[in-house]
Each structure stands twice: as C-alpha cells, then as structure tokens.
Motif scaffolding. Sequence first.
Motif, short mmCIF file in Angstrom:
data_model
loop_
_atom_site.label_atom_id
_atom_site.label_comp_id
_atom_site.label_asym_id
_atom_site.label_seq_id
_atom_site.Cartn_x
_atom_site.Cartn_y
_atom_site.Cartn_z
N LEU A 242 51.46 34.93 23.72
CA LEU A 242 51.30 33.53 23.80
C LEU A 242 50.30 33.45 24.77
N GLY A 243 49.38 34.13 24.93
CA GLY A 243 48.31 34.12 25.93
C GLY A 243 47.04 33.54 25.32
N LEU A 244 45.88 33.83 26.28
CA LEU A 244 44.88 33.42 25.79
C LEU A 244 44.48 34.18 24.42
N ASP A 245 43.55 33.74 23.72
CA ASP A 245 43.16 34.62 22.45
C ASP A 245 44.18 34.92 21.30
N THR A 246 45.25 34.22 21.65
CA THR A 246 46.40 34.21 20.44
C THR A 246 46.53 32.87 19.76
N HIS A 247 46.70 32.90 18.61
CA HIS A 247 46.93 31.59 17.61
C HIS A 247 48.37 31.09 18.33
N ALA A 248 49.21 31.92 18.61
CA ALA A 248 50.61 31.12 19.17
C ALA A 248 50.29 30.15 20.17
N GLY A 249 49.41 30.71 21.30
CA GLY A 249 49.31 29.78 22.48
C GLY A 249 48.49 28.71 22.01
N LEU A 250 47.48 28.59 21.18
CA LEU A 250 46.80 27.60 20.77
C LEU A 250 47.83 26.44 19.94
N ILE A 251 48.61 27.17 19.19
CA ILE A 251 49.77 26.18 18.53
C ILE A 251 50.75 25.43 19.34
N MET A 252 50.99 26.50 20.53
CA MET A 252 52.00 25.56 21.39
C MET A 252 51.22 24.45 22.07
N GLY B 224 51.27 17.87 21.78
CA GLY B 224 50.95 16.50 21.59
C GLY B 224 51.61 15.79 20.38
N ALA B 225 52.50 16.69 19.84
CA ALA B 225 53.06 16.42 18.50
C ALA B 225 54.00 15.15 18.82
N MET B 226 54.66 15.04 19.78
CA MET B 226 55.62 13.78 20.01
C MET B 226 55.01 12.26 20.14
N GLY B 227 53.65 12.48 20.67
CA GLY B 227 53.09 11.32 21.01
C GLY B 227 52.39 10.57 19.92
N VAL B 228 51.86 11.64 19.01
CA VAL B 228 50.92 11.02 18.12
C VAL B 228 51.59 10.17 16.95
N ASN B 229 52.77 10.67 16.60
CA ASN B 229 53.22 10.11 15.37
C ASN B 229 54.59 9.50 15.23
N ILE B 230 55.22 9.58 16.43
CA ILE B 230 56.32 9.30 16.68
C ILE B 230 56.64 7.57 16.37
N PHE C 169 53.28 21.27 28.02
CA PHE C 169 51.93 21.31 27.27
C PHE C 169 51.23 19.79 27.34
N ALA C 170 52.11 18.64 27.67
CA ALA C 170 51.23 17.38 27.83
C ALA C 170 51.41 16.96 29.37
N ILE C 171 52.72 16.93 29.85
CA ILE C 171 53.04 16.33 31.19
C ILE C 171 52.60 17.18 32.21
N TRP C 172 53.10 18.58 32.15
CA TRP C 172 52.62 19.28 33.07
C TRP C 172 51.22 19.68 33.34
N PRO C 173 50.31 19.71 32.28
CA PRO C 173 48.98 19.87 32.48
C PRO C 173 48.27 18.78 33.30
N ILE C 174 48.73 17.48 33.32
CA ILE C 174 48.54 16.34 33.77
C ILE C 174 48.63 16.55 35.40
N ILE C 175 49.97 17.01 35.59
CA ILE C 175 50.34 17.13 36.83
C ILE C 175 49.53 18.20 37.58
N LEU C 176 49.32 19.14 36.85
CA LEU C 176 48.40 20.50 37.35
C LEU C 176 47.00 20.12 37.61
N THR C 177 46.48 19.35 36.81
CA THR C 177 45.19 18.78 36.91
C THR C 177 45.05 17.99 38.39
#
Lengths: 290, 527
Positions: A146-156, A161-167, B85-93
């Motif tokens: 799940l670290g750097l240079d993995t697609h899984a990390g990027l997808i996470m 941001g999934a919740m915010g955009v379309n809810i 991945f949204a709230i914690w990064p803001i706090i971390l910043t």
Amino acid sequence: MLKNLSFKQRIWVGHGIRWLIALVLIFFAIFPVLWVISASLNPSNSLASAQLIPDHIGFDNYKYLFETPQYPFPIWLWNSIKISTITTLLSVSITVLAAYPFSRLRFKGRQTMLKMILLIQVFPGLLAMIAMFTLITQFGAIVPALGLDTHAGLIMVYLGGAMGVNIWLMKGFFDTIPRDIDESAMVDGASHWQIFTQLLLPLMRPILVVIALLTFIGTYGDFILARILLKSTEQYPLMVGLFIFTGGEFSKKWGAFAAGALIGALPIMTIYLLLQDQIVGGLTQGAVKG
Amino acid sequence: MEVSEKRKKKAQQSATLWQVSLRLFLLLALDGFVIWFTLGAFAEGYAQLGIVVALIGGASNYIILSRDLYPLRWMLVGLIFMAMFAIWPIILTVFVAFTNYGDGHLVTKPQSIELFLQERYLPEGGSAYTWTGYINENDEYALWLQNEAGESYLAYPGQTLISGAEAEGLGELDENGIPASVADYKRLNALQVASNQTISETQFGSELDGVRIRSAREASQLEPKYEYDKEQDTLLDVETGTVYMANQGTWTAKNGATLPFGFRASVGLDNFTRFFKSSALSGPLLHIISWNFIFAFLSVFMTFSLGLIIAYIYNDRTLPGRKIIQSFLLIPYTIPSLITIIIWRGMFNNEVGVINRVLESLFHIAPAWTVEPNLAKLAILIVNLWLGYPYFMLVTSGALQAIPEDLYEAASIDGANAFQKFFRITLPMLLVSVGPLLVASFVYNFNNFNLIFLFIEGGPPIPNSPTRAGYTDILISYVYNFAFASGRSKEYGLGSAITIIIFIIVAVITLFQFKYTRMWEEVGENA
C-alpha cells in the motif's frame, strides 16, 4: 444601408455575421486539435518541421509509441484505465451507499454531517500533498503493497475524496424518488437493504452511469497525486507518462507526444460526445446544488 | 396466503442470521487488520499513525455494534477513507507546519543520536598496524594487518576482521609472515600502492572495528567520533573536542557551527515568521501571492465573459446550424486538460512553436513567451481562456434560457435598447444563478496547479530567490517546489506552513460562497 433591406434580409445579415464570428471562434477552439492530429501523422517527428498539412502522411509516430521501451506507452494506457476503473467502481459504491441514509433515514447529526462533508470537500487533496506523501510513505513501511509506487496506495488516496464529491448529487437524486415507493415496500416487510438494492438502485441506474463516467474522467485526468506517489516509469498512468515527453528536448519528441495525446484523449472525447446532454445536465445540477 | 406469509418471515429470519454472521466476520477481519497495522506502526516509530488507525478502528467497531448508529453503517467505508485520507492529512499538514521537517531534519531525535554514534574517525594515535594491500580481478581490495604484539588480521571492506590464524586460502608466507596471496586476491607491490588512491579511501572491517590506512606503512583502527551525554543532552565531537547542543532540531555548537543533520522538532511559528524576517524570501512570496489572485480573477473574468458572449450570441433558436457551432465550440472541454496544456506548451515554444512561426512570417516578431515574465503570464491566460470558456458557455446558456421572456418584452415596451436589456436584466439575473459557480471557479483557478506546472513549471525563474520560485508560480506550485522539486533540499515544514495560508484563503472565500448561496436559496424560496 441596413434600413433599405427587408425584414427577412436583415435577419439573414444577422445570421451571416454570427456565422463569421463562429468561424473565428471555432478556429480558436479546434486549432490545437488539428495541429496535434497533423503532427501525429507527420513522420518527421519534430516540432520545427511540423506543418498543418504534412507533406507525407505516415504512422511512424504511433509505431514508435508502441515499440520504444523507454516510453512504455501501452503500459501507461493500461495503468490509467485500470486505476480509473477500480477507483470509479469503489467510489460510486461507497457514495451511493452513503447517500441512502442521508436521503431515507432521519438521524441525529444528519444535517451537520452533510455540511461537514461539504466543508472537507472544499480542501482539494492536492493541497495536502506533502501530508499525503508522508502518509503513504508510512503506510508503505508497514504494508509495502500500500506504499509509494503502488497503485493500491494511489487508489486509497483517491477514495479519501470519494465521499465529498458526489454525495450531495447522489442524495439529491434519491430525494427525487417518491418515498411512497419504499414505504409501501416496508409495509410488505422489506428491509432497508432490500428496498435499496431491489427498488432504488434500478431507478438510479441512469444517474449512476453519469456519475461513474464523471468520476472516471476525473481520475483519468489526475496528474499531481499520481506524480507524487508513483516513482517508476512502469507504474505511471498516461498523464504522468505523457509529461515525460516535455523533459529534455521536447521539440524532438513532438510527433510521438502528439500520437500519444490523441490516443489518450480519444476515450474521454468519445464519452463526452456520446453523452453530452446527460453529462451537462448532471454537471450543472450538481454544481448549482454544491 | 398464510403459507406465503410464513415463508416470507422465515426468509427474513434466515437473511438476518446470514447478515449477522457476515457482519461478525467482517468485524473480526477489520479488527485483526487494525491491531496488526497499529502494532506495525508503533514498531516503525510512527506513533501518530498508530494512534489514528486505532481510533478509526475503535470508532468503526462502535458504529457496527451500536443499534443507534445504524444509519452510519451504510457509510462506514466512506467514513473510514475520509478520516484516513482527507481529514488526517489536513491535521497532519497543520502538525508539520510547526516543525522543521525536511532535508537534514528527517529523523527523530533518538534516531539522529544513533546515527552520530555510529560515525567513526581516523585518530592521530591509537592502536596501529602495518599493512599490506591485495587486489582481486574485480578491483576489490583486502588488507593484511600486523600489530606490534605480532598478531595478524585479514580485513575486507564491510566485514569483521578475521584473525590471521583463522583466515582461509592464504598463499605462501614470506619472512615477515605476510602471505603472497589471499584466496583470489593478489598482493600489491609498493609501486602499485603508491599510485593507488582508492585503497587509502576505502574503509576496511565492519562498522564497529573499522580500519583505514593512515600512511604508506601504517593503518589504524577507527574510533567513535561522537559521544552522547545524556544528562547535558549534548553530543561531543571527540576529534575536535567541540560540544554540540540540541537546539530546535539542529545540533549547534557555542560558536554557531552545526552538524550536517539534526532531527524533527517543533519550531513554533518559525516557518510563518521566516518570511517576515527574511526579505529574500518575502520578496518572491509577495509576488507569488499577488499574481495568484490576479491570475485567478482574470481567469474567471475572461472565461466567464467569453462563455457568456458566445451563449448570448448563439442563444437564438432561429439561427441555422446552431447545434453544430455549439458542438465545435465545446471541443476544448472534451479533451483531458492535461493533454491540451502540454499541446499548448509545444505551440508556444519560442523557437519552433507554431505561434511564433506564424507571427514571424506575418509580422516578423517572435515574442519570448517562456523567458519574458509578462509574456509567460499572457500565454497562461490565453491557454486558460481556451480551457475554461466552454464550461461557462454551457452553464450560462442554460441559465439564459431560464430568464423569462416577458421581462424583455416589458423592457422593450418601456423603450430599453439592447445594451440596457443586457446590463439591466440579463446580467443581474445571470449573476444570481451563476454567482456561486463563479466563486467555485475562482477557488479552482486559485489552486490550478496543473496549468502552471505543466505549461511552464512556474518559470521563468525569479533571480536571487533563496528557494526555487518563478514569475508565474502560484502558491500551490511554489509549495510543490519545497517538497518535490528534484535537486533541491526538501522543506516540508515551510511548505506546509504555506499550505495553511492557502487553506485560510480558500476557507474565507468558501465561507463567503456559502453565505451567498444561502441568500440565493432564500430568494428562491420567497419568490
């Protein structure tokens, strides 16, 4: 002068002027596109010798893209499609599940949570890029997959941001489905889950498709997070890969870039042109609501 | 009838049983992962991350098990990702903004001390050996060492010293007890040694019993360079006798000398005040902030104006070919903007770009788009106009059709001309519905990293700036330089501090937008 013309003639003069203006505007709008199409078909491959109508037409640039190991273009394209598809499926599932209770259930803190989600959405992920980088580095030390240079990390990170955009958009569409439908089902003993999967989801299908496409387009076009979190050329998505062409002597790789740009743009252009009306509808509605 | 009722009830019960076991399984899997991950985080020294993951895990358990929080179960996955991945990064910043985190301050204090304690130096005196050098076919070196007590050792780089008696593969010994060869290593003669630089720079032996060559005959055991004094919290450089104190993450001597790296530490408001104290830093920053606002404002103004003009001109349903015109004008919107930004970058190329070639053949001028700051800004605005007008064309043409016709008819009867109609009716009505989108567009452009970075990477550079800064840099691309620009020292702390300034600006604008939107909603309800 104009006064001597008949009413009908004056209308046609008006049309003519508007067509002239339109031609100028259309030239501005499509010139870069024409320019890239011509460059991609021009075998000389350099910016200096590029012409709008090339002397020779050939597919050397396209061949170059698929045969140069230094620029693994097919892998980039595949990475982009893979990352965007997985992100879209997960993101839409997360959002549609989360939107259901906001529309159909009444609970304490509902309004506050909706507002909070909107507030968090205001801060784009790229603002916290240093923190994202640190966070994914730390994840990688514990779970390398799940670290750097993995697609899984990027997808996470994308899913963050999934919740915010379309809810809000999704909740709005749930709200347009009359509650009588689920109330009568509830009288028949259906659970919330049954109502959700068997009654509401089929009704939501058209809008789900539009939201999925918009999410796909958004993920496909991301640059900065992918560039920060992915290190090796083989892991790059298309957009980060295409940027490599600008390094060094960009003008000499112009033809290959143009070919790559066209192939990369094609899926998105197709989606837009086919579903223009639906996307525009979803876009304006969501934007005004947001 | 009764049978079907029963069947339905039975089906429901089994469904709940199935659901309960599934829920239990998922809960166990989640808890297992959270515990394993938290332990891993603490083992790696990421206490903060461990605590955050444990908290999120605990909250998830509560949501799953509590009957009252049933609605939250639906959004649990989303909430977990949002928290992580949204709230914690803001706090971390915010955390990082108050530290010196960056190159030279990447590790924790214990790690920093540990690293210094491992450093060795070549003392003037100390236990000495006479040495003989060997080389193998791969140009790797070995040493044969003899001390005054007559003990001998074999030394390879990176390996613990081997006692001469236990060494294997020794060739024939000469009268001084020195082997002619060692395994596949051949002995070097005096001339070869004298002309060889590498062997005197190589450290033989392991980190703990390192040996280096001091002169043509002598080699010496390396000794620890630093000693840590726990009570005084100081590092002593044994070689020079200098005492270094821990000062805000930097090991500093009395005379102001510092060690090459320190550790992560809180520096209070230093990252924020550095800009006021140092005019070299604040100069570029002021330029970047003002350009950031000008860029965002002009981008919105230009794209909205062109979009509105197009929508207004082609709003007429009687115009033949209107649909085709609109489809063509929409094309910039349908191509991923990253791709078109790079295309424009090629078109604006100073020497061979199509724009300059056309200008040269028509007017004999070739503007230096990427060198001259104001021309670079102009080019950026042109590209952004191309990218952005179709959006406002779409939005305003929808909004224009929503304005009732009778308003215009009434105005005509009152004798208003086209100009008055546009500025007194169309524009005010539009601004009510499109206003929030204008604010949103401003915020978007305020952080339009992609355009600035992909088109020109912030350039042309501002001369004499202590950090990397360019004339077209906006705040967010300036932050990127602090953290990710290659070949530069990383300053995560300073970068995060600027990020917080952006946070505040964006928050104020958005608060204004929320207020504005609510007002707009009230107007809508009253009407």
